[in-house]
Design a protein around this motif. Structure first.
Motif, PDB file in Angstrom:
ATOM      1  N   ARG A  41       0.823  -1.317   0.131  1.00 25.89           N
ATOM      2  CA  ARG A  41       0.137   0.142   0.136  1.00 25.89           C
ATOM      3  C   ARG A  41       0.660   1.358   0.047  1.00 25.89           C
ATOM      4  O   ARG A  41       1.786   1.401   0.835  1.00 25.89           O
ATOM      5  CB  ARG A  41      -0.888  -0.026   1.192  1.00 25.89           C
ATOM      6  N   GLY A  73      -0.606  -4.198   3.089  1.00 24.07           N
ATOM      7  CA  GLY A  73      -2.228  -3.892   3.359  1.00 24.07           C
ATOM      8  C   GLY A  73      -2.903  -4.927   3.645  1.00 24.07           C
ATOM      9  O   GLY A  73      -3.618  -5.213   4.804  1.00 24.07           O
ATOM     10  N   THR A 146      -9.436  -1.250   2.965  1.00 22.72           N
ATOM     11  CA  THR A 146      -8.872  -1.395   3.950  1.00 22.72           C
ATOM     12  C   THR A 146      -9.438  -2.683   4.923  1.00 22.72           C
ATOM     13  O   THR A 146     -10.592  -2.903   4.811  1.00 22.72           O
ATOM     14  CB  THR A 146      -8.765  -0.351   5.196  1.00 22.72           C
ATOM     15  N   GLU A 151     -10.388   2.270  10.629  1.00 19.35           N
ATOM     16  CA  GLU A 151     -10.027   3.337   9.508  1.00 19.35           C
ATOM     17  C   GLU A 151     -11.186   3.403   8.686  1.00 19.35           C
ATOM     18  O   GLU A 151     -11.562   4.653   8.391  1.00 19.35           O
ATOM     19  CB  GLU A 151      -8.705   2.923   8.623  1.00 19.35           C
TER      20      GLU A 151
END
Length: 238
Positions: A41, A73, A146, A151
């Motif tokens: 990422r 990620g 994600t 997040e």
């Protein structure tokens, strides 16, 4: 005689069910073949786009251009029956990812470029779902993907739309390693400023807008908005 016929029929049904169960096994056993691969990422602090790739050369090329490497990620299967398609918008320089072939084809019809299969979603592992969020106010970097529900929730609270499940991984991610520090300073240390130590390019709170901070290597940063993004980030102060 009727009892004998009933027992024979029951035995035949049982054998049929065993055959159906046996036939169903190979598709599951063949899923997610070839091991796993790290999905990198990276983040463009100028445009606000997050980019995802399994190619370390592509990652390194982008970081050489000023993108920020944010770590792994998630982990994806090397192969499965569910590809995730990678799209590119040449008009604004943005990428989009989807395992929906209809969405892929719709974007191609309106001018996006199909760049092939970026990676695969897991066929059988449901322990690592990736979530998709959309920023209706951003032209670039309008989607985020994600594993991290915190997040996701932070973005939704800031005005992004929760678009649900994006795809499935087979393993968790990890943050980028901290940059190594030289044992002896090679140049005079930079003056510090009032403020906490921050991560360049990371999100900061709306209440911190205008505040200054320093990176671990001493560079000065300010919490600010950029290019219409609704969430401020730590940008270079100069």
């Amino acid at each position: 005689m009727k009892n004998v016929m009933r027992r024979a029929f029951a035995a035949m049904v049982a054998m049929l069910m065993m055959c159906v169960s046996f036939v169903a096994l190979p598709s599951s056993a063949m899923a997610d073949t070839g091991g796993v691969r790290d999905m990198y990422r990276v983040y463009n602090p100028n445009s606000g786009e997050h980019f995802y790739t399994a190619d370390s050369n592509e990652r390194d090329h982008l970081t050489g251009l000023g993108w920020k490497y944010e770590g792994i990620g998630w982990k994806a299967p090397v192969k499965s029956s569910v590809p995730v398609y990678r799209m590119y918008n040449p008009n604004v320089g943005d990428h989009h990812y989807t395992m929906n072939a209809n969405e892929r084809d719709m974007l191609v019809r309106v001018g996006w470029k199909y760049e092939g299969i970026g990676w695969y979603s897991s066929d059988t592992n449901r322990a690592y779902p990736l979530y998709r969020q959309y920023n209706p106010n951003a032209k670039v970097g309008s989607h985020n993907y994600t594993l991290n529900t915190n997040e996701r929730d932070m973005l939704v609270h800031a005005g992004w739309s929760d678009e649900g499940l994006a795809w499935y991984g087979v393993g968790g991610g990890s943050a980028a390693p901290a940059p190594s520090q030289p044992s002896q300073p090679t140049e005079p240390s930079k003056p510090s400023v009032t403020g906490r130590v921050i991560t360049p390019g990371a999100w900061c709170k709306k209440s911190e807008a205008g505040e200054k901070g320093v990176s671990k290597t001493g560079e000065q940063y300010v919490c600010a908005y950029h290019d219409g993004n609704k969430i401020p980030h730590w940008y270079p102060a100069n």
